[in-house]
Design an enzyme around this catalytic site. Structure first.
Site, PDB file in Angstrom:
ATOM      1  N   LYS A   1       0.861  -1.178   0.000  1.00 22.19           N
ATOM      2  CA  LYS A   1       0.000   0.000   0.000  1.00 22.19           C
ATOM      3  C   LYS A   1       0.895   1.223   0.000  1.00 22.19           C
ATOM      4  O   LYS A   1       2.034   1.161   0.478  1.00 22.19           O
ATOM      5  CB  LYS A   1      -0.884   0.017   1.251  1.00 22.19           C
TER       6      LYS A   1
ATOM      7  N   ASP B   1      -6.836   4.159  -4.662  1.00 18.00           N
ATOM      8  CA  ASP B   1      -7.552   3.975  -3.393  1.00 18.00           C
ATOM      9  C   ASP B   1      -8.229   5.330  -3.138  1.00 18.00           C
ATOM     10  O   ASP B   1      -8.423   6.094  -4.105  1.00 18.00           O
ATOM     11  CB  ASP B   1      -6.566   3.589  -2.273  1.00 18.00           C
TER      12      ASP B   1
HETATM   13  N1  GLU Z   1      -7.161  -0.021  -3.127  1.00 16.18           N
HETATM   14  C1  GLU Z   1      -7.878  -1.191  -3.532  1.00 16.18           C
HETATM   15  C2  GLU Z   1      -7.997  -2.152  -2.360  1.00 16.18           C
HETATM   16  O1  GLU Z   1      -8.102  -1.699  -1.224  1.00 16.18           O
HETATM   17  C3  GLU Z   1      -7.364  -1.801  -4.826  1.00 16.18           C
HETATM   18  C4  GLU Z   1      -5.936  -2.198  -4.863  1.00 16.18           C
HETATM   19  C5  GLU Z   1      -5.457  -2.628  -6.257  1.00 16.18           C
HETATM   20  O2  GLU Z   1      -6.246  -2.662  -7.183  1.00 16.18           O
HETATM   21  O3  GLU Z   1      -4.261  -2.924  -6.360  1.00 16.18           O
HETATM   22  O4  GLU Z   1      -8.042  -3.335  -2.502  1.00 16.18           O
END
Ligand code: GLU
Length: 452
Positions: free
Chosen positions: A127, A167
């Site tokens: 993240k 996100d």
């Molecule tokens: N931010 C999204 C999640 O919490 C997607 C992450 C992504 O697609 O890599 O899963």
């Protein structure tokens, strides 16, 4: 057994700083859930899997300097937490929000490891993001910030290394600017980010994926547990971002009646059903306040934050059959859980990451509410991100129908896996434990096989 769990928790609590409290919250839930697994298979302890899993492989922290529209120099902090790549390249979103710090990203990255594992796809967990606040910034400022952010981030990512996505505060517009800068710096046109606009390698249905996936998961769970469909049922949704909007869209498509949505300033309650076209126009096109819904629908109710129940949120005070928290972490409190239960809610599905506080989750579980935890219910977004990686690698473009079908299949499989795991470990119906055990086991087995 309880003693062992306490020992495990103490180890981490001692090194816990204030910023990390949210990370500790996520970790504590997982440690409690997986204790039967740790007891039943000594390999996990002898390979120190838990101790290794809760420490990120690395945390990259960097300065982001950019010029605002008044030619004033602005400084923000950027991060990428590369948590675990036992199952595949680091994968997870970028969040641009003033609340972002290392602790928040560690919590999100940790959740992402188990979420990505649950999808059954070859993706590790990560993240990233920044404390940059996109609210009120011009399009040009967003572009300049994204370029400056990528000037540093590009050194640490790559299609087989780490593949960021969106996100909160990062959508197709921001991913486009980030991709443009990466391409410029590296002269390489590759699938280094997901959630790209369709015209340069994005997957159809990526914007809809998280929200649609939440609904597919909930339909499967309710069929499994109660043999009940969602059509005709009153549903409440919090948030008005990407996840909330496409959760509402799919709920309406299957005949459910969605009566709420919200933003950081207040809640809209429209008993005849939310007009999603209008919400999309207000939030996605004009990036304005949800209060403007009242300009068109005078009969709807707007509840500003100042009038929320004490310690709670207006959305969860409205009677519903199924609730969908789709805004942000810890948005649904003990007060809210009590209100939902008292008003006859029978199902709660988390679209946001960890929106329910531990106290709220406990109440849902003890009251036998069908509770779909985020790392299982909202895995559709990252699953379609992986489909985007596959399409980029093979230079293919899948149809909307193909992506939708694969998404549905993936969500149904996750739901069944979670259900069966809970059953196998003697906690039938507890999707929190089922998700944590199934997610942990796949990563842990890979870590053992890969050595230290
Ligand atoms: N931010 C999204 C999640 O919490 C997607 C992450 C992504 O697609 O890599 O899963």
């Amino acid at each position: 057994m309880v003693e062992t769990i306490k020992d495990e928790l103490m180890k981490f609590e001692n090194s816990n700083c204030a910023e990390d409290s949210i990370f500790f919250q996520a970790m504590e839930e997982v440690i409690y859930s997986i204790s039967p697994l740790l007891e039943s298979d000594p390999r996990y302890k002898s390979h120190a899997i838990l101790e290794r899993l809760v420490v990120p492989d690395r945390i990259i922290e960097f300065k982001v300097t950019w010029l605002d529209d008044n030619n004033k120099i602005q400084v923000n902090t950027g991060y990428r937490v590369q948590f675990n790549n036992a199952l595949g390249p680091y994968k997870g979103g970028l969040r641009f929000h003033p609340t972002v710090n290392k602790g928040v990203l560690k919590f999100l990255g940790f959740e992402q490891i188990l979420k990505n594992s649950l999808t059954g796809l070859p993706i590790g967990g990560a993240k990233g993001g920044s404390d940059f606040n996109p609210k009120g910034k011009s399009d040009f400022e967003i572009m300049k910030f994204c370029s400056a952010f990528m000037t540093e981030l590009h050194k640490y990512i790559g299609p087989r290394v780490d593949v960021p996505a969106g996100d909160i505060g990062v959508g197709a517009r921001e991913i486009g600017y980030l991709f443009g800068e990466y391409k410029k710096i590296t002269s390489s046109y590759e699938g280094v980010l997901t959630g790209k606009p369709f015209m340069f390698g994005g997957s159809l249905m990526r914007p809809e994926a998280t929200g649609y996936g939440v609904v597919y998961f909930t339909e499967t769970m309710l069929e499994q547990e109660l043999k009940e469909p969602l059509s005709g049922k009153i549903c409440t949704v919090s948030g008005a971002g990407n996840v909330a909007i496409y959760t509402i869209e799919k709920l309406q498509a299957i005949g459910a009646i969605v009566v709420t949505c919200s933003d950081s300033q207040g809640t809209i309650y429209d008993s005849r059903g939310i007009d999603l076209k209008l919400v999309k126009e207000i939030k996605l096109e004009r990036r304005a306040s949800i209060k403007e819904y009242l300009d068109v629908y005078k009969e709807a109710t707007y509840i500003p934050v100042s009038e929320y129940p004490e310690g709670g949120h207006a959305v969860w005070n409205i009677p519903c059959y199924a609730a969908f928290p789709c805004a942000t972490q810890n948005e649904l409190t003990e007060v809210d859980a009590k209100n939902l239960i008292a008003n006859g809610c029978i199902s709660v599905s988390e679209g946001a990451n960890m929106p329910s506080t531990p106290e709220a989750t406990e109440l849902f579980l003890s009251n036998k509410i069908c509770f779909a935890p985020a790392k299982a219910a909202n895995a559709g977004g990252v699953a379609v991100s992986e489909f985007e990686m596959s399409q980029n690698a093979s230079m293919q473009k899948w149809s909307f129908e193909k992506v939708d079908e694969k998404l549905k299949e993936t969500m149904q499989q996750i739901c069944k896996r979670v259900f069966l795991t809970a059953k196998d470990y003697g906690v039938e119906g507890n999707y929190v434990d089922g998700a944590n055990i199934a997610g942990f086991k796949r990563v842990a087995d890979a870590m053992i096989a890969e050595g230290i």
